[in-house]
Design a protein around this motif. Structure first.
Motif, short mmCIF file in Angstrom:
data_model
loop_
_atom_site.label_atom_id
_atom_site.label_comp_id
_atom_site.label_asym_id
_atom_site.label_seq_id
_atom_site.Cartn_x
_atom_site.Cartn_y
_atom_site.Cartn_z
N GLU A 118 0.84 -0.77 0.31
CA GLU A 118 -0.05 0.16 0.14
C GLU A 118 0.93 1.53 0.13
N TYR A 119 2.49 1.26 0.52
CA TYR A 119 3.40 2.44 -0.41
C TYR A 119 3.77 1.98 -1.24
N VAL A 120 5.08 2.76 -0.82
CA VAL A 120 6.18 3.36 -2.18
C VAL A 120 7.23 3.41 -0.71
N GLY A 121 8.40 2.69 -0.88
CA GLY A 121 9.50 3.58 0.35
C GLY A 121 9.72 4.50 0.25
N LYS A 122 10.45 5.26 1.03
CA LYS A 122 11.47 6.20 0.41
C LYS A 122 12.60 5.48 -0.52
N LEU A 190 -9.88 3.49 -12.07
CA LEU A 190 -9.61 4.21 -10.81
C LEU A 190 -8.34 5.35 -10.80
N VAL A 191 -8.67 6.38 -10.43
CA VAL A 191 -7.69 7.60 -10.51
C VAL A 191 -6.40 7.00 -9.15
N ILE A 192 -5.05 6.44 -9.68
CA ILE A 192 -4.45 6.65 -8.55
C ILE A 192 -2.85 7.71 -7.99
N SER A 193 -2.90 7.90 -7.18
CA SER A 193 -1.41 8.82 -6.90
C SER A 193 -1.01 8.52 -6.06
N LEU A 194 -0.01 9.63 -5.59
CA LEU A 194 0.95 9.30 -4.79
C LEU A 194 1.50 11.40 -3.99
N PRO A 195 1.58 10.64 -3.11
CA PRO A 195 2.03 12.20 -2.99
C PRO A 195 2.80 12.79 -2.94
N ASP A 196 3.25 14.37 -2.27
CA ASP A 196 4.23 14.50 -2.73
C ASP A 196 5.26 14.20 -1.66
N ALA A 197 4.82 13.48 -0.27
CA ALA A 197 5.75 13.79 0.93
C ALA A 197 5.27 12.33 1.27
N PRO A 198 6.38 12.24 1.91
CA PRO A 198 6.55 10.65 2.86
C PRO A 198 5.46 11.03 4.61
N VAL A 199 5.19 9.65 4.81
CA VAL A 199 4.60 9.96 6.09
C VAL A 199 5.57 9.05 6.96
N ASN A 200 6.59 8.44 7.58
CA ASN A 200 7.22 7.94 8.76
C ASN A 200 8.18 7.02 7.05
N ASP A 201 8.71 8.11 6.19
CA ASP A 201 9.18 6.85 4.84
C ASP A 201 8.41 6.89 4.13
N ARG A 202 7.24 6.34 4.22
CA ARG A 202 6.58 5.73 3.45
C ARG A 202 5.44 7.00 2.04
N TYR A 203 5.86 6.72 1.04
CA TYR A 203 4.91 7.01 -0.12
C TYR A 203 3.81 6.54 0.25
N TYR A 204 2.43 6.47 0.55
CA TYR A 204 1.25 6.03 0.87
C TYR A 204 0.16 5.86 -0.80
#
Length: 215
Positions: A118-122, A190-204
């Motif tokens: 569910e996330y992309v790692g930093k 669906l439109v799936i997106s990634l945020p500009d900044a991570p949370v706890n080194d994860r881009y959800y």
């Protein structure tokens, strides 16, 4: 400079709006951003309001005044809007129009941003040069979960994409914030997106827009 865009998302971002779509002439992704760093480039209600006082919505075809590109890292689609000028609505598109302009990206991307998580790692984000994708999924379900850190409810989605089951994907399409747990549709876009900044080194990864297909 102006750009003609069909709006695909008007999702929640820092109590404002994350607005993105595709250029109707080139089919390329466009995320419309402001220079407001406090809300990470989100657009406020005035930014997305036409001259007649009506706010833009998904599937509107609009002419947007653009000041230039604002690409940053994996968010290569960002365009900085001119907040001093109003958008002009040209018409309305259908989901079939979207698919003709910008076909689903299932064949282009085997997995969502390179994995089934569910996330992309930093440490992985440098290998990704896009943050928006338009996909076809099956067996879309919604559930409401409580955030273990904040105690607030969070809307999550599960679905099958390219024959792989994805679970616990955050949803920022506000229409589903109060939906009870259950199935949305056998098939959806669906439109799936990634945020500009991570949370706890994860881009959800998150679902910015759901276009359910009536079966």
């Amino acid at each position: 400079m102006k750009q003609d865009v069909v709006i695909l998302t008007r999702s929640s971002k820092y109590r404002n709006f994350c607005v993105a779509g595709v250029d109707i002439n080139t089919g390329e992704w466009v995320r419309l951003v402001s220079d407001n760093s406090v809300i990470h480039g989100a657009l406020n209600k005035d930014d997305i309001t036409y001259e007649n006082g009506v706010s833009c919505k998904e599937l509107d075809v609009v002419t947007v005044p653009i000041n230039g590109t604002a690409s940053e890292g994996h968010q290569s689609e960002n365009k900085l809007i001119n907040t001093k000028k109003r958008w002009e609505k040209l018409g309305t598109a259908t989901i079939q129009d979207i698919i003709r302009i910008h076909p689903v990206e299932n064949k282009r991307h085997r997995y969502l941003y390179g994995s089934m998580r569910e996330y992309v790692g930093k440490d992985e984000i440098e290998n990704i040069d896009y943050s928006l994708t338009f996909i076809e999924v099956f067996d879309l379900e919604i559930c409401q979960k409580t955030n273990e850190f904040t105690g607030r409810p969070k809307t999550k989605a599960s679905f099958i994409y390219n024959n792989v089951k994805y679970e616990n994907i955050a949803v920022t399409d506000s229409r589903y914030y109060t939906m009870q747990n259950g199935k949305v549709s056998d098939r959806a876009y669906l439109v799936i997106s990634l945020p500009d900044a991570p949370v706890n080194d994860r881009y959800y990864k998150f679902v910015a827009k759901i276009f359910a297909v009536n079966n």
